[in-house]
Enzyme design. Structure first.
Site, PDB file in Angstrom:
ATOM      1  N   HIS A 174     -43.929  11.561  24.208  1.00  0.00           N
ATOM      2  CA  HIS A 174     -42.805  12.268  23.603  1.00  0.00           C
ATOM      3  C   HIS A 174     -41.492  11.522  23.891  1.00  0.00           C
ATOM      4  O   HIS A 174     -41.253  11.099  25.030  1.00  0.00           O
ATOM      5  CB  HIS A 174     -42.727  13.696  24.151  1.00  0.00           C
ATOM      6  CG  HIS A 174     -41.855  14.597  23.344  1.00  0.00           C
ATOM      7  ND1 HIS A 174     -40.483  14.622  23.460  1.00  0.00           N
ATOM      8  CD2 HIS A 174     -42.180  15.521  22.384  1.00  0.00           C
ATOM      9  CE1 HIS A 174     -39.985  15.510  22.633  1.00  0.00           C
ATOM     10  NE2 HIS A 174     -41.003  16.082  21.951  1.00  0.00           N
ATOM     11  N   ASN A 234      -8.409 -32.638   9.323  1.00  0.00           N
ATOM     12  CA  ASN A 234      -7.711 -31.547  10.005  1.00  0.00           C
ATOM     13  C   ASN A 234      -8.359 -31.211  11.352  1.00  0.00           C
ATOM     14  O   ASN A 234      -9.545 -31.443  11.546  1.00  0.00           O
ATOM     15  CB  ASN A 234      -7.712 -30.292   9.117  1.00  0.00           C
ATOM     16  CG  ASN A 234      -6.898 -30.478   7.862  1.00  0.00           C
ATOM     17  OD1 ASN A 234      -5.960 -31.273   7.827  1.00  0.00           O
ATOM     18  ND2 ASN A 234      -7.255 -29.769   6.804  1.00  0.00           N
ATOM     19  N   SER A 253     -20.817   9.110  22.098  1.00  0.00           N
ATOM     20  CA  SER A 253     -21.590   8.936  23.327  1.00  0.00           C
ATOM     21  C   SER A 253     -22.724   7.943  23.153  1.00  0.00           C
ATOM     22  O   SER A 253     -23.379   7.570  24.136  1.00  0.00           O
ATOM     23  CB  SER A 253     -22.186  10.277  23.756  1.00  0.00           C
ATOM     24  OG  SER A 253     -23.070  10.760  22.734  1.00  0.00           O
ATOM     25  N   GLY A 254     -22.999   7.538  21.922  1.00  0.00           N
ATOM     26  CA  GLY A 254     -24.147   6.675  21.657  1.00  0.00           C
ATOM     27  C   GLY A 254     -25.467   7.411  21.667  1.00  0.00           C
ATOM     28  O   GLY A 254     -26.529   6.791  21.751  1.00  0.00           O
ATOM     29  N   THR A 255     -25.426   8.750  21.541  1.00  0.00           N
ATOM     30  CA  THR A 255     -26.654   9.545  21.576  1.00  0.00           C
ATOM     31  C   THR A 255     -27.648   9.093  20.509  1.00  0.00           C
ATOM     32  O   THR A 255     -28.860   9.040  20.755  1.00  0.00           O
ATOM     33  CB  THR A 255     -26.323  11.040  21.390  1.00  0.00           C
ATOM     34  OG1 THR A 255     -25.485  11.466  22.470  1.00  0.00           O
ATOM     35  CG2 THR A 255     -27.573  11.893  21.353  1.00  0.00           C
ATOM     36  N   SER A 312      -9.248 -31.839   3.285  1.00  0.00           N
ATOM     37  CA  SER A 312      -8.561 -31.296   2.112  1.00  0.00           C
ATOM     38  C   SER A 312      -9.401 -31.518   0.874  1.00  0.00           C
ATOM     39  O   SER A 312     -10.086 -32.531   0.734  1.00  0.00           O
ATOM     40  CB  SER A 312      -7.201 -31.969   1.942  1.00  0.00           C
ATOM     41  OG  SER A 312      -6.594 -31.577   0.728  1.00  0.00           O
ATOM     42  N   LYS A 363      -7.483 -36.982   4.335  1.00  0.00           N
ATOM     43  CA  LYS A 363      -6.885 -36.065   5.290  1.00  0.00           C
ATOM     44  C   LYS A 363      -7.974 -35.465   6.185  1.00  0.00           C
ATOM     45  O   LYS A 363      -9.018 -35.033   5.702  1.00  0.00           O
ATOM     46  CB  LYS A 363      -6.158 -34.936   4.561  1.00  0.00           C
ATOM     47  CG  LYS A 363      -5.250 -34.101   5.435  1.00  0.00           C
ATOM     48  CD  LYS A 363      -4.394 -33.165   4.559  1.00  0.00           C
ATOM     49  CE  LYS A 363      -3.338 -32.463   5.384  1.00  0.00           C
ATOM     50  NZ  LYS A 363      -3.909 -31.465   6.279  1.00  0.00           N
ATOM     51  N   HIS A 406      10.189 -26.205  25.305  1.00  0.00           N
ATOM     52  CA  HIS A 406      10.840 -25.650  24.097  1.00  0.00           C
ATOM     53  C   HIS A 406      10.559 -26.523  22.876  1.00  0.00           C
ATOM     54  O   HIS A 406      11.348 -26.568  21.931  1.00  0.00           O
ATOM     55  CB  HIS A 406      12.354 -25.513  24.296  1.00  0.00           C
ATOM     56  CG  HIS A 406      12.743 -24.705  25.485  1.00  0.00           C
ATOM     57  ND1 HIS A 406      12.855 -23.337  25.471  1.00  0.00           N
ATOM     58  CD2 HIS A 406      13.010 -25.087  26.759  1.00  0.00           C
ATOM     59  CE1 HIS A 406      13.201 -22.902  26.664  1.00  0.00           C
ATOM     60  NE2 HIS A 406      13.287 -23.945  27.468  1.00  0.00           N
ATOM     61  N   SER A 452     -29.984  11.123  30.325  1.00  0.00           N
ATOM     62  CA  SER A 452     -29.153  11.641  29.240  1.00  0.00           C
ATOM     63  C   SER A 452     -28.536  10.441  28.544  1.00  0.00           C
ATOM     64  O   SER A 452     -28.357   9.374  29.161  1.00  0.00           O
ATOM     65  CB  SER A 452     -28.047  12.538  29.798  1.00  0.00           C
ATOM     66  OG  SER A 452     -27.037  12.764  28.834  1.00  0.00           O
ATOM     67  N   SER A 453     -28.204  10.590  27.287  1.00  0.00           N
ATOM     68  CA  SER A 453     -27.449   9.524  26.618  1.00  0.00           C
ATOM     69  C   SER A 453     -26.176   9.209  27.400  1.00  0.00           C
ATOM     70  O   SER A 453     -25.701   8.069  27.399  1.00  0.00           O
ATOM     71  CB  SER A 453     -27.083   9.952  25.192  1.00  0.00           C
ATOM     72  OG  SER A 453     -28.229  10.260  24.438  1.00  0.00           O
ATOM     73  N   ASN A 454     -25.650  10.231  28.080  1.00  0.00           N
ATOM     74  CA  ASN A 454     -24.362  10.083  28.756  1.00  0.00           C
ATOM     75  C   ASN A 454     -24.407   9.199  29.989  1.00  0.00           C
ATOM     76  O   ASN A 454     -23.362   8.760  30.474  1.00  0.00           O
ATOM     77  CB  ASN A 454     -23.825  11.468  29.140  1.00  0.00           C
ATOM     78  CG  ASN A 454     -23.588  12.343  27.938  1.00  0.00           C
ATOM     79  OD1 ASN A 454     -23.722  11.899  26.795  1.00  0.00           O
ATOM     80  ND2 ASN A 454     -23.254  13.604  28.164  1.00  0.00           N
TER      81      ASN A 454
END
Length: 486
Positions: free
Chosen positions: A143, A340, A118-120, A332, A338, A202, A153-155
Protein backbone atom coordinates in the site's frame (compact mmCIF):
# COMPACT_ATOMS: atom_id res chain seq x y z
CA UNK A 1 0.62 -4.84 -12.70
CA UNK A 2 0.24 -2.40 -15.61
CA UNK A 3 1.03 -5.16 -18.08
CA UNK A 4 -1.62 -7.42 -16.50
CA UNK A 5 -4.23 -4.68 -16.76
CA UNK A 6 -3.37 -4.20 -20.44
CA UNK A 7 -3.61 -7.93 -21.09
CA UNK A 8 -6.93 -8.21 -19.27
CA UNK A 9 -8.37 -5.33 -21.25
CA UNK A 10 -7.12 -6.78 -24.51
CA UNK A 11 -8.79 -10.11 -23.75
CA UNK A 12 -12.11 -8.35 -23.14
CA UNK A 13 -11.88 -6.13 -26.24
CA UNK A 14 -11.16 -2.47 -25.62
CA UNK A 15 -11.29 1.06 -26.94
CA UNK A 16 -7.52 0.87 -27.38
CA UNK A 17 -7.92 -2.22 -29.60
CA UNK A 18 -10.52 -0.41 -31.69
CA UNK A 19 -8.27 2.62 -32.15
CA UNK A 20 -10.51 4.90 -30.10
CA UNK A 21 -7.82 6.08 -27.66
CA UNK A 22 -5.41 4.89 -25.01
CA UNK A 23 -6.41 2.32 -22.43
CA UNK A 24 -6.95 3.34 -18.85
CA UNK A 25 -7.41 1.45 -15.64
CA UNK A 26 -9.43 2.45 -12.58
CA UNK A 27 -7.48 3.29 -9.43
CA UNK A 28 -8.89 4.49 -6.12
CA UNK A 29 -7.74 6.73 -3.33
CA UNK A 30 -9.52 8.34 -0.38
CA UNK A 31 -11.46 10.60 -2.77
CA UNK A 32 -12.78 7.76 -4.90
CA UNK A 33 -12.11 6.20 -8.31
CA UNK A 34 -9.83 7.73 -10.92
CA UNK A 35 -8.94 6.70 -14.45
CA UNK A 36 -5.19 6.28 -14.90
CA UNK A 37 -3.24 5.48 -18.10
CA UNK A 38 -2.89 1.73 -18.38
CA UNK A 39 0.92 1.79 -18.57
CA UNK A 40 1.39 4.26 -15.73
CA UNK A 41 2.92 3.00 -12.49
CA UNK A 42 1.29 5.82 -10.54
CA UNK A 43 -2.16 5.78 -9.03
CA UNK A 44 -5.18 7.96 -8.39
CA UNK A 45 -3.54 10.66 -6.26
CA UNK A 46 -0.84 11.29 -8.86
CA UNK A 47 -3.39 11.39 -11.66
CA UNK A 48 -5.43 13.99 -9.79
CA UNK A 49 -2.29 16.13 -9.50
CA UNK A 50 -1.55 15.76 -13.21
CA UNK A 51 -5.05 17.05 -13.98
CA UNK A 52 -5.00 19.76 -11.30
CA UNK A 53 -1.63 21.34 -12.14
CA UNK A 54 -1.19 21.69 -15.91
CA UNK A 55 0.99 24.76 -15.25
CA UNK A 56 4.50 24.66 -16.69
CA UNK A 57 5.03 21.24 -18.22
CA UNK A 58 8.15 20.92 -16.04
CA UNK A 59 8.50 17.96 -13.73
CA UNK A 60 10.77 18.14 -10.72
CA UNK A 61 14.42 17.65 -11.73
CA UNK A 62 16.00 14.19 -11.91
CA UNK A 63 18.36 15.07 -9.04
CA UNK A 64 15.35 15.61 -6.79
CA UNK A 65 13.49 12.51 -7.94
CA UNK A 66 16.51 10.27 -7.49
CA UNK A 67 17.06 11.68 -4.01
CA UNK A 68 13.38 11.09 -3.24
CA UNK A 69 13.95 7.45 -4.12
CA UNK A 70 16.97 7.37 -1.81
CA UNK A 71 14.99 8.87 1.07
CA UNK A 72 12.19 6.34 0.58
CA UNK A 73 14.79 3.57 0.55
CA UNK A 74 16.25 4.82 3.83
CA UNK A 75 12.78 5.05 5.37
CA UNK A 76 11.98 1.46 4.40
CA UNK A 77 15.28 0.19 5.77
CA UNK A 78 14.75 2.15 8.99
CA UNK A 79 11.22 0.82 9.42
CA UNK A 80 12.52 -2.71 9.00
CA UNK A 81 15.33 -2.13 11.48
CA UNK A 82 12.93 -0.65 14.02
CA UNK A 83 10.55 -3.57 13.62
CA UNK A 84 7.53 -1.52 12.57
CA UNK A 85 7.21 -2.89 9.02
CA UNK A 86 7.23 -6.55 8.03
CA UNK A 87 10.67 -7.46 6.69
CA UNK A 88 9.38 -8.81 3.38
CA UNK A 89 7.33 -5.69 2.72
CA UNK A 90 10.15 -3.39 3.81
CA UNK A 91 12.61 -5.22 1.56
CA UNK A 92 10.31 -4.91 -1.45
CA UNK A 93 9.74 -1.21 -0.80
CA UNK A 94 13.47 -0.63 -0.33
CA UNK A 95 14.37 -2.42 -3.55
CA UNK A 96 11.75 -0.53 -5.53
CA UNK A 97 12.82 2.81 -4.06
CA UNK A 98 16.48 2.07 -4.75
CA UNK A 99 15.70 1.56 -8.44
CA UNK A 100 14.40 5.13 -8.58
CA UNK A 101 17.56 6.43 -6.92
CA UNK A 102 19.50 4.55 -9.59
CA UNK A 103 17.68 6.57 -12.24
CA UNK A 104 15.06 4.08 -13.33
CA UNK A 105 11.37 4.93 -13.83
CA UNK A 106 11.91 8.70 -13.67
CA UNK A 107 9.39 9.03 -16.50
CA UNK A 108 6.77 7.93 -13.97
CA UNK A 109 6.93 11.28 -12.14
CA UNK A 110 4.74 13.60 -14.24
CA UNK A 111 3.62 16.04 -11.53
CA UNK A 112 4.32 19.69 -12.34
CA UNK A 113 6.79 21.73 -10.28
CA UNK A 114 4.02 24.22 -9.55
CA UNK A 115 1.74 22.06 -7.42
CA UNK A 116 0.74 21.86 -3.79
CA UNK A 117 3.26 23.90 -1.82
CA UNK A 118 4.22 21.05 0.50
CA UNK A 119 5.07 18.75 -2.41
CA UNK A 120 2.42 16.28 -1.25
CA UNK A 121 1.57 15.35 -4.83
CA UNK A 122 5.19 14.38 -5.54
CA UNK A 123 5.45 12.43 -2.31
CA UNK A 124 2.28 10.50 -3.20
CA UNK A 125 3.59 10.04 -6.74
CA UNK A 126 6.65 8.33 -5.25
CA UNK A 127 4.53 6.31 -2.83
CA UNK A 128 2.30 5.04 -5.61
CA UNK A 129 5.10 4.20 -8.05
CA UNK A 130 7.12 2.44 -5.36
CA UNK A 131 4.02 0.56 -4.17
CA UNK A 132 3.36 -0.70 -7.72
CA UNK A 133 6.96 -1.84 -8.14
CA UNK A 134 7.07 -3.40 -4.66
CA UNK A 135 3.82 -5.25 -5.32
CA UNK A 136 5.37 -6.78 -8.42
CA UNK A 137 8.47 -7.77 -6.47
CA UNK A 138 6.58 -9.19 -3.48
CA UNK A 139 3.70 -10.79 -5.32
CA UNK A 140 1.33 -9.28 -2.78
CA UNK A 141 -0.28 -5.89 -2.34
CA UNK A 142 1.93 -3.10 -1.03
CA UNK A 143 0.00 0.00 0.00
CA UNK A 144 1.37 3.46 -0.90
CA UNK A 145 0.33 5.03 2.42
CA UNK A 146 0.30 2.16 4.90
CA UNK A 147 3.59 0.66 3.77
CA UNK A 148 5.69 2.97 1.57
CA UNK A 149 4.80 6.11 3.55
CA UNK A 150 4.80 4.44 6.98
CA UNK A 151 6.01 6.80 9.71
CA UNK A 152 6.27 9.65 7.22
CA UNK A 153 4.49 12.74 6.00
CA UNK A 154 5.03 14.79 2.88
CA UNK A 155 5.91 17.55 5.33
CA UNK A 156 9.10 15.83 6.41
CA UNK A 157 9.84 13.72 3.32
CA UNK A 158 10.00 16.63 0.88
CA UNK A 159 12.23 18.91 3.04
CA UNK A 160 14.49 15.91 3.68
CA UNK A 161 14.69 15.17 -0.03
CA UNK A 162 15.47 18.82 -0.78
CA UNK A 163 18.43 18.72 1.57
CA UNK A 164 19.72 15.34 0.41
CA UNK A 165 19.54 16.38 -3.25
CA UNK A 166 21.32 19.68 -2.58
CA UNK A 167 24.13 18.02 -0.61
CA UNK A 168 24.69 15.36 -3.27
CA UNK A 169 24.74 17.87 -6.12
CA UNK A 170 27.01 20.30 -4.30
CA UNK A 171 29.49 17.65 -3.22
CA UNK A 172 29.48 15.52 -6.37
CA UNK A 173 28.94 18.13 -9.11
CA UNK A 174 29.36 21.76 -8.13
CA UNK A 175 32.44 21.68 -5.90
CA UNK A 176 34.45 19.51 -8.34
CA UNK A 177 33.46 21.82 -11.22
CA UNK A 178 34.49 24.93 -9.29
CA UNK A 179 37.76 23.25 -8.32
CA UNK A 180 38.33 22.57 -12.04
CA UNK A 181 37.76 26.26 -12.75
CA UNK A 182 39.98 27.34 -9.85
CA UNK A 183 42.82 25.12 -11.06
CA UNK A 184 42.61 26.60 -14.57
CA UNK A 185 42.60 30.19 -13.29
CA UNK A 186 45.54 29.46 -10.98
CA UNK A 187 47.45 27.94 -13.90
CA UNK A 188 46.73 30.98 -16.05
CA UNK A 189 47.86 33.26 -13.21
CA UNK A 190 51.29 31.61 -13.36
CA UNK A 191 51.35 31.55 -17.16
CA UNK A 192 50.55 35.27 -17.37
CA UNK A 193 52.68 36.39 -14.43
CA UNK A 194 55.29 38.08 -16.60
CA UNK A 195 52.78 40.01 -18.72
CA UNK A 196 52.56 43.63 -17.56
CA UNK A 197 49.47 45.54 -18.67
CA UNK A 198 47.51 48.64 -17.80
CA UNK A 199 45.28 48.30 -14.77
CA UNK A 200 41.90 49.94 -14.97
CA UNK A 201 39.62 51.52 -12.40
CA UNK A 202 36.29 53.09 -13.41
CA UNK A 203 37.16 51.64 -16.88
CA UNK A 204 39.93 54.28 -17.07
CA UNK A 205 43.66 53.67 -17.26
CA UNK A 206 45.33 53.12 -13.91
CA UNK A 207 48.79 52.02 -12.80
CA UNK A 208 50.41 48.89 -14.28
CA UNK A 209 49.39 45.46 -13.14
CA UNK A 210 50.47 41.98 -14.20
CA UNK A 211 47.91 39.95 -16.09
CA UNK A 212 48.83 37.09 -13.79
CA UNK A 213 47.86 39.18 -10.78
CA UNK A 214 44.40 39.73 -12.25
CA UNK A 215 43.96 36.02 -12.92
CA UNK A 216 45.26 35.25 -9.44
CA UNK A 217 42.46 37.46 -8.14
CA UNK A 218 39.94 35.49 -10.17
CA UNK A 219 41.32 32.21 -8.82
CA UNK A 220 40.95 33.53 -5.28
CA UNK A 221 37.35 34.55 -5.97
CA UNK A 222 36.50 31.00 -6.97
CA UNK A 223 38.46 29.56 -4.04
CA UNK A 224 36.41 31.72 -1.68
CA UNK A 225 33.24 30.77 -3.56
CA UNK A 226 33.97 27.10 -2.92
CA UNK A 227 34.39 27.88 0.79
CA UNK A 228 31.11 29.77 0.85
CA UNK A 229 29.23 26.93 -0.82
CA UNK A 230 30.76 24.40 1.57
CA UNK A 231 29.71 26.62 4.49
CA UNK A 232 26.09 25.87 3.59
CA UNK A 233 26.51 22.12 4.06
CA UNK A 234 26.10 21.91 7.87
CA UNK A 235 22.56 23.29 7.59
CA UNK A 236 21.70 21.08 4.62
CA UNK A 237 22.96 17.97 6.39
CA UNK A 238 20.23 18.40 9.03
CA UNK A 239 17.15 16.43 7.99
CA UNK A 240 13.49 16.93 8.82
CA UNK A 241 12.71 13.21 8.60
CA UNK A 242 11.01 11.96 11.76
CA UNK A 243 8.94 15.08 12.33
CA UNK A 244 5.98 13.77 10.29
CA UNK A 245 3.15 16.29 9.86
CA UNK A 246 4.18 19.22 12.06
CA UNK A 247 7.43 18.28 13.74
CA UNK A 248 5.86 16.38 16.63
CA UNK A 249 6.78 12.98 15.20
CA UNK A 250 3.20 11.70 15.35
CA UNK A 251 2.90 8.10 13.99
CA UNK A 252 6.67 7.66 13.63
CA UNK A 253 8.95 5.58 15.83
CA UNK A 254 10.91 7.88 18.20
CA UNK A 255 14.19 6.70 16.67
CA UNK A 256 12.95 6.88 13.07
CA UNK A 257 14.57 10.21 12.12
CA UNK A 258 17.96 9.29 13.52
CA UNK A 259 17.83 5.86 11.91
CA UNK A 260 16.94 7.27 8.50
CA UNK A 261 19.81 9.77 8.76
CA UNK A 262 22.20 6.97 9.72
CA UNK A 263 21.30 4.93 6.64
CA UNK A 264 21.56 7.96 4.36
CA UNK A 265 25.03 8.66 5.73
CA UNK A 266 26.07 5.04 5.19
CA UNK A 267 24.73 5.08 1.63
CA UNK A 268 26.30 8.38 0.56
CA UNK A 269 29.29 8.95 2.82
CA UNK A 270 27.95 12.37 3.84
CA UNK A 271 27.21 13.10 7.49
CA UNK A 272 23.44 13.46 7.45
CA UNK A 273 21.81 13.80 10.86
CA UNK A 274 18.38 14.29 12.34
CA UNK A 275 17.40 17.94 12.77
CA UNK A 276 18.08 19.39 16.20
CA UNK A 277 14.64 21.00 16.12
CA UNK A 278 11.96 19.45 13.93
CA UNK A 279 9.73 22.50 14.14
CA UNK A 280 12.44 24.68 12.59
CA UNK A 281 13.20 21.98 10.05
CA UNK A 282 9.64 21.96 8.71
CA UNK A 283 8.39 25.50 9.24
CA UNK A 284 11.44 27.21 7.69
CA UNK A 285 13.73 26.73 4.74
CA UNK A 286 16.55 28.97 5.95
CA UNK A 287 19.27 26.48 5.01
CA UNK A 288 18.02 26.62 1.41
CA UNK A 289 17.92 30.42 1.43
CA UNK A 290 21.47 30.51 2.78
CA UNK A 291 22.63 28.06 0.11
CA UNK A 292 20.93 30.02 -2.67
CA UNK A 293 22.73 33.12 -1.44
CA UNK A 294 26.08 31.36 -1.65
CA UNK A 295 25.25 30.24 -5.18
CA UNK A 296 24.29 33.83 -6.02
CA UNK A 297 27.73 34.95 -4.80
CA UNK A 298 29.44 32.36 -7.00
CA UNK A 299 27.30 33.56 -9.90
CA UNK A 300 28.39 37.14 -9.24
CA UNK A 301 32.04 36.02 -9.29
CA UNK A 302 31.55 34.15 -12.56
CA UNK A 303 29.81 37.15 -14.10
CA UNK A 304 32.65 39.46 -13.09
CA UNK A 305 35.35 37.08 -14.37
CA UNK A 306 33.56 36.38 -17.66
CA UNK A 307 32.92 40.08 -18.21
CA UNK A 308 36.56 40.93 -17.51
CA UNK A 309 37.78 38.28 -19.93
CA UNK A 310 35.30 39.57 -22.50
CA UNK A 311 36.48 43.16 -22.05
CA UNK A 312 40.18 42.29 -22.20
CA UNK A 313 39.51 40.30 -25.39
CA UNK A 314 37.54 43.15 -27.00
CA UNK A 315 38.65 44.19 -30.44
CA UNK A 316 40.64 42.54 -31.78
CA UNK A 317 41.91 45.72 -33.43
CA UNK A 318 39.83 48.53 -31.96
CA UNK A 319 39.31 47.30 -28.42
CA UNK A 320 41.60 46.37 -25.55
CA UNK A 321 42.84 43.25 -27.29
CA UNK A 322 44.95 42.07 -24.34
CA UNK A 323 43.58 38.53 -24.43
CA UNK A 324 43.18 36.21 -27.39
CA UNK A 325 40.23 33.84 -26.97
CA UNK A 326 39.93 30.59 -28.92
CA UNK A 327 37.77 30.97 -32.04
CA UNK A 328 35.13 28.28 -31.63
CA UNK A 329 32.38 29.44 -34.02
CA UNK A 330 31.56 32.23 -36.47
CA UNK A 331 30.40 35.32 -34.62
CA UNK A 332 28.10 36.92 -37.14
CA UNK A 333 25.68 35.99 -39.86
CA UNK A 334 26.51 39.18 -41.76
CA UNK A 335 30.08 40.20 -40.83
CA UNK A 336 32.66 37.77 -42.24
CA UNK A 337 35.56 36.86 -39.99
CA UNK A 338 33.93 38.15 -36.81
CA UNK A 339 34.44 35.95 -33.74
CA UNK A 340 32.52 36.67 -30.55
CA UNK A 341 33.24 35.78 -26.89
CA UNK A 342 30.28 33.40 -26.87
CA UNK A 343 31.38 31.25 -23.94
CA UNK A 344 31.79 34.33 -21.74
CA UNK A 345 28.29 35.39 -22.72
CA UNK A 346 26.88 31.97 -21.84
CA UNK A 347 28.55 32.22 -18.43
CA UNK A 348 27.04 35.67 -17.89
CA UNK A 349 23.55 34.47 -18.81
CA UNK A 350 23.80 31.52 -16.45
CA UNK A 351 24.89 33.87 -13.69
CA UNK A 352 21.91 36.13 -14.31
CA UNK A 353 19.57 33.13 -14.25
CA UNK A 354 21.05 31.87 -11.00
CA UNK A 355 20.59 35.30 -9.43
CA UNK A 356 16.93 35.19 -10.47
CA UNK A 357 16.61 31.75 -8.91
CA UNK A 358 18.10 33.13 -5.71
CA UNK A 359 15.37 35.77 -5.53
CA UNK A 360 12.69 33.11 -5.99
CA UNK A 361 14.23 30.85 -3.33
CA UNK A 362 14.59 33.77 -0.94
CA UNK A 363 10.95 34.72 -1.51
CA UNK A 364 9.96 31.09 -1.03
CA UNK A 365 11.78 31.01 2.27
CA UNK A 366 9.49 33.70 3.60
CA UNK A 367 6.43 31.53 2.98
CA UNK A 368 6.72 29.39 6.07
CA UNK A 369 3.68 30.80 7.81
CA UNK A 370 3.11 29.03 11.09
CA UNK A 371 4.18 25.38 10.91
CA UNK A 372 5.01 24.54 7.29
CA UNK A 373 6.70 26.18 4.34
CA UNK A 374 4.51 25.96 1.24
CA UNK A 375 6.98 26.80 -1.53
CA UNK A 376 8.94 23.55 -1.41
CA UNK A 377 8.74 22.24 -5.00
CA UNK A 378 9.62 25.61 -6.52
CA UNK A 379 12.52 26.12 -4.12
CA UNK A 380 13.86 22.63 -4.83
CA UNK A 381 13.59 23.13 -8.59
CA UNK A 382 15.34 26.51 -8.54
CA UNK A 383 18.17 25.62 -6.18
CA UNK A 384 18.99 22.36 -7.94
CA UNK A 385 18.82 24.09 -11.31
CA UNK A 386 21.27 26.73 -10.07
CA UNK A 387 23.68 24.08 -8.82
CA UNK A 388 23.47 22.18 -12.10
CA UNK A 389 23.91 25.29 -14.25
CA UNK A 390 26.85 26.64 -12.25
CA UNK A 391 28.59 23.27 -12.35
CA UNK A 392 28.04 22.80 -16.07
CA UNK A 393 28.97 26.30 -17.17
CA UNK A 394 32.10 26.34 -14.98
CA UNK A 395 33.39 23.32 -16.89
CA UNK A 396 32.35 24.81 -20.24
CA UNK A 397 34.13 28.06 -19.35
CA UNK A 398 37.37 26.15 -18.73
CA UNK A 399 37.17 23.57 -21.49
CA UNK A 400 35.92 25.80 -24.32
CA UNK A 401 37.48 29.14 -23.43
CA UNK A 402 39.93 29.69 -20.59
CA UNK A 403 42.23 26.73 -21.13
CA UNK A 404 43.14 27.98 -24.63
CA UNK A 405 43.09 31.72 -23.88
CA UNK A 406 46.38 33.46 -24.66
CA UNK A 407 47.89 36.80 -23.68
CA UNK A 408 48.49 39.37 -26.40
CA UNK A 409 51.81 40.41 -24.89
CA UNK A 410 52.67 43.03 -27.51
CA UNK A 411 49.35 44.83 -27.09
CA UNK A 412 49.40 44.63 -23.30
CA UNK A 413 52.93 45.99 -22.86
CA UNK A 414 52.47 48.62 -25.56
CA UNK A 415 49.44 50.01 -23.76
CA UNK A 416 51.46 50.39 -20.57
CA UNK A 417 54.05 52.66 -22.13
CA UNK A 418 51.36 54.85 -23.70
CA UNK A 419 49.34 55.20 -20.50
CA UNK A 420 49.30 58.55 -18.73
CA UNK A 421 48.92 56.69 -15.43
CA UNK A 422 52.66 55.94 -15.58
CA UNK A 423 53.13 59.36 -13.99
CA UNK A 424 51.91 57.92 -10.69
CA UNK A 425 55.28 56.21 -10.19
CA UNK A 426 56.95 59.60 -10.12
CA UNK A 427 55.00 60.77 -7.03
CA UNK A 428 57.55 59.64 -4.41
CA UNK A 429 60.38 61.34 -6.34
CA UNK A 430 58.92 64.66 -7.42
CA UNK A 431 55.58 64.95 -5.62
CA UNK A 432 51.98 64.64 -6.74
CA UNK A 433 51.58 68.16 -8.19
CA UNK A 434 54.66 68.00 -10.42
CA UNK A 435 53.75 64.47 -11.54
CA UNK A 436 50.26 65.72 -12.43
CA UNK A 437 51.77 68.43 -14.65
CA UNK A 438 53.81 65.80 -16.46
CA UNK A 439 50.67 63.71 -16.94
CA UNK A 440 48.75 66.66 -18.38
CA UNK A 441 51.64 67.53 -20.69
CA UNK A 442 51.74 63.92 -21.87
CA UNK A 443 48.08 64.10 -22.85
CA UNK A 444 48.31 67.54 -24.41
CA UNK A 445 51.42 66.83 -26.45
CA UNK A 446 50.51 63.22 -27.23
CA UNK A 447 53.86 62.04 -25.96
CA UNK A 448 54.61 59.35 -23.40
CA UNK A 449 55.05 60.15 -19.73
CA UNK A 450 58.62 58.90 -20.05
CA UNK A 451 59.41 61.42 -22.78
CA UNK A 452 57.93 64.33 -20.81
CA UNK A 453 59.65 63.18 -17.60
CA UNK A 454 63.05 63.18 -19.30
CA UNK A 455 62.44 66.83 -20.15
CA UNK A 456 60.49 68.28 -17.21
CA UNK A 457 60.98 66.15 -14.07
CA UNK A 458 64.43 67.33 -13.05
CA UNK A 459 65.44 63.69 -12.69
CA UNK A 460 68.20 61.93 -14.54
CA UNK A 461 67.32 59.61 -17.38
CA UNK A 462 68.37 56.67 -15.18
CA UNK A 463 66.11 57.83 -12.34
CA UNK A 464 63.17 58.19 -14.72
CA UNK A 465 63.72 54.76 -16.27
CA UNK A 466 64.03 53.11 -12.87
CA UNK A 467 60.88 54.82 -11.61
CA UNK A 468 58.90 53.97 -14.73
CA UNK A 469 59.93 50.31 -14.95
CA UNK A 470 56.46 48.77 -15.50
CA UNK A 471 57.13 45.44 -13.81
CA UNK A 472 58.63 47.06 -10.71
CA UNK A 473 55.47 49.13 -10.41
CA UNK A 474 53.46 45.94 -9.94
CA UNK A 475 55.41 44.92 -6.83
CA UNK A 476 55.71 46.58 -3.39
CA UNK A 477 59.03 48.42 -3.10
CA UNK A 478 60.02 49.68 0.31
CA UNK A 479 63.09 51.43 -1.09
CA UNK A 480 61.01 53.36 -3.64
CA UNK A 481 58.57 54.59 -0.99
CA UNK A 482 61.27 55.47 1.56
CA UNK A 483 63.46 57.37 -0.89
CA UNK A 484 61.22 60.07 -2.03
CA UNK A 485 59.57 62.88 -1.53
CA UNK A 486 57.53 65.69 -2.45
Amino acid sequence: MAKKARDDAAEQGSDFEKGQGPLTRTERDSMGPMEVPIDALWGASTQRAVLNFPVSGMALPPEFLRSLGLVKWACAVANKELGVLKPAVADAVAEAALSIYQGERLDQFPVDVFQTGSGTSSNMNANEVIAHLATQLLGADVHPNDHVNFGQSSNDVIPTTMHVAAVLQIELELVPALEHLHACLATKAKEFDGVVKVGRTHLQDAVPIRLGQEFGGYARQIELGISRVKATLPGLLELAQGGTALGTGLNAHPKFGATVAKHLEEATGFKFREAKDHFEAQASRDAYVFCAGALDTVAASLMKIANDVRLMASGPDCGLGELLLPAIQPGSSIMPGKVNPVICEAVIMVAAHVQGNDLAVRTGGQWGQLDLNVMLPMMAHNLLESIRLLATVSRVFVDHCLSDTKANVERATGNVERSVSMATALNPLIGYDKAAKIAKASQAERKTVREIAYRDSGLTKKQVDEALDPKKQTMPDEKRVASGGG
